[in-house]
Design an enzyme around this catalytic site. Structure first.
Site, PDB file in Angstrom:
ATOM      1  N   HIS A  13       7.533   5.115  -2.925  1.00  0.00           N
ATOM      2  CA  HIS A  13       6.636   4.992  -1.799  1.00  0.00           C
ATOM      3  C   HIS A  13       6.149   3.593  -1.318  1.00  0.00           C
ATOM      4  O   HIS A  13       5.378   3.028  -2.025  1.00  0.00           O
ATOM      5  CB  HIS A  13       5.189   5.666  -2.066  1.00  0.00           C
ATOM      6  CG  HIS A  13       4.464   5.821  -0.800  1.00  0.00           C
ATOM      7  ND1 HIS A  13       3.655   6.993  -0.816  1.00  0.00           N
ATOM      8  CD2 HIS A  13       3.904   5.083   0.014  1.00  0.00           C
ATOM      9  CE1 HIS A  13       3.131   6.947   0.334  1.00  0.00           C
ATOM     10  NE2 HIS A  13       3.070   5.638   0.842  1.00  0.00           N
ATOM     11  N   HIS A 174       0.765   9.159  -3.714  1.00  0.00           N
ATOM     12  CA  HIS A 174      -0.400   8.253  -4.270  1.00  0.00           C
ATOM     13  C   HIS A 174      -1.753   9.280  -4.610  1.00  0.00           C
ATOM     14  O   HIS A 174      -2.498   9.067  -4.081  1.00  0.00           O
ATOM     15  CB  HIS A 174      -0.883   7.217  -3.330  1.00  0.00           C
ATOM     16  CG  HIS A 174      -0.679   7.624  -1.745  1.00  0.00           C
ATOM     17  ND1 HIS A 174      -1.390   8.940  -1.277  1.00  0.00           N
ATOM     18  CD2 HIS A 174      -0.053   7.281  -0.487  1.00  0.00           C
ATOM     19  CE1 HIS A 174      -1.244   9.177   0.006  1.00  0.00           C
ATOM     20  NE2 HIS A 174      -0.572   7.786   0.751  1.00  0.00           N
TER      21      HIS A 174
HETATM   22  C1  NCD Z   1      -1.231   2.930   4.475  1.00  0.00           C
HETATM   23  C2  NCD Z   1      -0.514   2.075   5.528  1.00  0.00           C
HETATM   24  O1  NCD Z   1      -1.238   1.002   5.552  1.00  0.00           O
HETATM   25  O2  NCD Z   1       0.469   2.236   6.104  1.00  0.00           O
HETATM   26  N1  NCD Z   1      -2.322   2.610   4.142  1.00  0.00           N
HETATM   27  C3  NCD Z   1      -3.138   2.917   3.113  1.00  0.00           C
HETATM   28  O3  NCD Z   1      -4.314   2.790   2.606  1.00  0.00           O
HETATM   29  N2  NCD Z   1      -2.323   3.678   1.923  1.00  0.00           N
HETATM   30  C4  NCD Z   1      -0.957   4.385   4.944  1.00  0.00           C
HETATM   31  C5  NCD Z   1      -0.928   5.231   3.735  1.00  0.00           C
HETATM   32  O4  NCD Z   1      -0.098   5.373   2.800  1.00  0.00           O
HETATM   33  O5  NCD Z   1      -1.941   6.134   3.774  1.00  0.00           O
HETATM   34 ZN    ZN Z   2       1.462   4.727   1.982  1.00  0.00          ZN
END
Ligand code: NCD
Ligand code: ZN
Length: 346
Positions: A13, A174
Site C-alpha cells: 500500500h 492500514h
Molecule cells: C492518504 C493520501 O494522502 O493519499 N492519506 C492518509 O492519511 N493515509 C490517503 C489514504 O490512504 O487514506
Molecule cells: Zn493510503
C-alpha cells in the site's frame, strides 16, 4: 541481533503521486521493495485499465537506472464502475485490485463510493473474477467520532460485505484498531490487512501531547495505545494475513503545516528500517521477513521475491526535508534518528 538479511520485501500500500513527485517517491520505494501496490487516488483518479497502464509507464520512467522495481496497479472504485471494467481489470496482468474509498474519507476521495450496496453487482464480479477489493475502512458519517470510524465501518459495512461475498479477497488497508485485528483473525483466509510503520510506532499521544504534530496526522488517525499494542502483537505473531503496507503518502510541507493540514505520513525513505525498530522492540526480528516479504505475495497469489536486503542495527539520521518536485516534504522522523540502516539490496 545486529544484522538481518531478508528476502526482498514488497509494499502492499503506497501513494507515489504523479509527475514531478515520482523521482522522489519511486526512488525511495525502489531502494528496499521489489514491488508495491500503487494507490489510485491521484487528483484525477485511476479509474480504468487504460489509466492504470499509462500511470504505470510514468512510474517505470521514474525508476532509477538498473532498478527492477515493479509497480502493481489498482483501480479506483466509483459509483459508476461497471461489471465489464472488473472483467477487464481481472484480465490485465498489471492490475492487482480495486480500491474502495468511502466518498470523503480521506485525501482525494471525493470520487469515492457513496452507497456500497448499490455496487454489490460490481463486487460480485470481483468475487467471480478473483480480483481483490482493497478497502479504506472508515465510515464518513459526520456524527461518528473520528476515533470510532474504523470500528463503525467493520460493523456496518465489512461484516455484511464479507458475509454476502465469502469468496471475495479483501485487504483491509492500514488497520489501526484492536477491533480490526480481531476481525481479520476471525475471518476466512480471504481476509487480510496491511499495517503501516507509523501506526506501529505511534499512538494519539504522539500526535497531540506537547503540541500538535501535523506530520503525524494521517487517516485513519492514530488511535490510543491499546490499539497500537494490538497491532504490534498482530504483526509479530506470525499470523499469515497481516502484511507490510506503508501507506507512505507525501504532501508538501506547506499543505501539512497549515490551518487545515492534510492527512498522510511519508515513510518510504526509511520504512523497512522503521518496521525493523518495531520488531526489534518486540524481540521478534525473526518474524519481520514473514510480514515484509512472504505474507503479502502469498495472499495476492504472486511469487515471493528472489533478491535479498540486509539491515544493520546502526542508527542513521533522517534528513530535515526531502524534495517533492519543486517543493519540499517532511519525512517521518525528520532530523531525528532511526535505529536501523539498510546496507545492501541484491
Ligand atoms: C492518504 C493520501 O494522502 O493519499 N492519506 C492518509 O492519511 N493515509 C490517503 C489514504 O490512504 O487514506
Ligand atoms: Zn493510503
Amino acid at each position: 541481533m545486529t544484522s538481518l538479511t531478508l528476502t526482498l520485501p514488497d509494499d502492499w500500500h503506497i501513494h507515489l503521486r504523479d509527475e514531478e513527485a515520482l523521482p522522489t517517491t519511486v526512488t525511495d520505494i525502489a531502494r528496499w521493495a521489489g514491488r508495491a501496490i500503487v494507490m489510485p487516488n491521484l487528483k484525477d483518479p485511476v479509474r480504468t485499465v487504460a489509466d492504470a497502464l499509462a500511470y504505470r509507464q510514468r512510474i517505470l520512467a521514474a525508476r532509477p537506472a538498473e532498478s527492477c522495481f515493479e509497480p502493481l496497479m489498482t483501480l479506483y472504485l466509483t459509483d459508476s464502475t461497471t461489471v465489464e471494467s472488473v472483467a477487464e481489470a481481472a484480465q490485465s496482468p498489471f492490475v492487482q485490485g480495486i480500491k474502495l474509498y468511502p466518498a470523503g474519507a480521506t485525501t482525494n476521495s471525493a470520487a469515492g463510493v457513496t452507497a456500497l450496496k448499490a455496487l454489490y453487482p460490481v463486487i460480485e464480479a470481483m468475487e467471480k473474477h478473483d480480483l481483490p477489493l482493497l478497502i479504506h475502512g472508515e465510515v464518513t458519517d459526520a456524527d461518528c467520532d473520528i476515533f470510532d470510524r474504523e470500528k463503525a465501518f467493520i460493523d456496518t459495512a465489512l461484516i455484511p460485505l464479507t458475509a454476502e461475498f465469502p469468496a471475495l479477497s479483501v485487504v483491509f488497508e492500514h488497520i489501526t484498531t484492536r477491533d480490526a485485528v480481531q476481525f481479520v483473525e476471525a475471518g476466512s483466509d480471504r481476509i487480510a490487512a496491511t499495517v503501516t510503520a507509523h501506526h506501529l510506532l505511534y499512538n494519539r499521544n504522539d500526535l497531540f501531547v506537547g503540541g500538535i504534530k501535523p506530520h503525524l496526522f494521517c487517516l485513519p488517525v492514530l488511535k490510543r495505545d491499546q490499539h497500537q499494542l494490538a497491532l504490534r502483537r498482530a504483526v509479530t505473531s506470525g499470523h499469515p494475513r497481516f502484511f507490510l503496507g506503508t501507506d507512505s503518502a507525501p504532501h508538501t510541507r506547506q499543505d501539512k503545516e497549515s490551518s487545515c493540514g492534510c492527512a498522510g505520513c511519508y515513510t518510504a525513505h526509511a520504512a523497512l528500517e522503521l518496521y525493523a525498530e518495531v520488531f526489534d522492540e518486540e524481540h521478534s526480528l525473526d518474524q519481520l521477513e514473514r510480514f515484509a516479504s512472504f505474507n503479502g505475495p502469498d495472499f495476492y497469489q504472486l511469487p515471493r521475491n528472489s533478491g535479498t536486503v540486509t539491515l544493520e542495527k546502526v542508527s542513521q539520521e533522517v534528513p530535515a526535508d526531502l524534495p517533492l518536485g519543486s517543493q519540499r516534504l517532511i519525512p517521518l522522523r525528520a532530523g531525528e534518528r532511526v535505529q536501523w540502516t539498510l546496507m545492501r539490496s541484491i
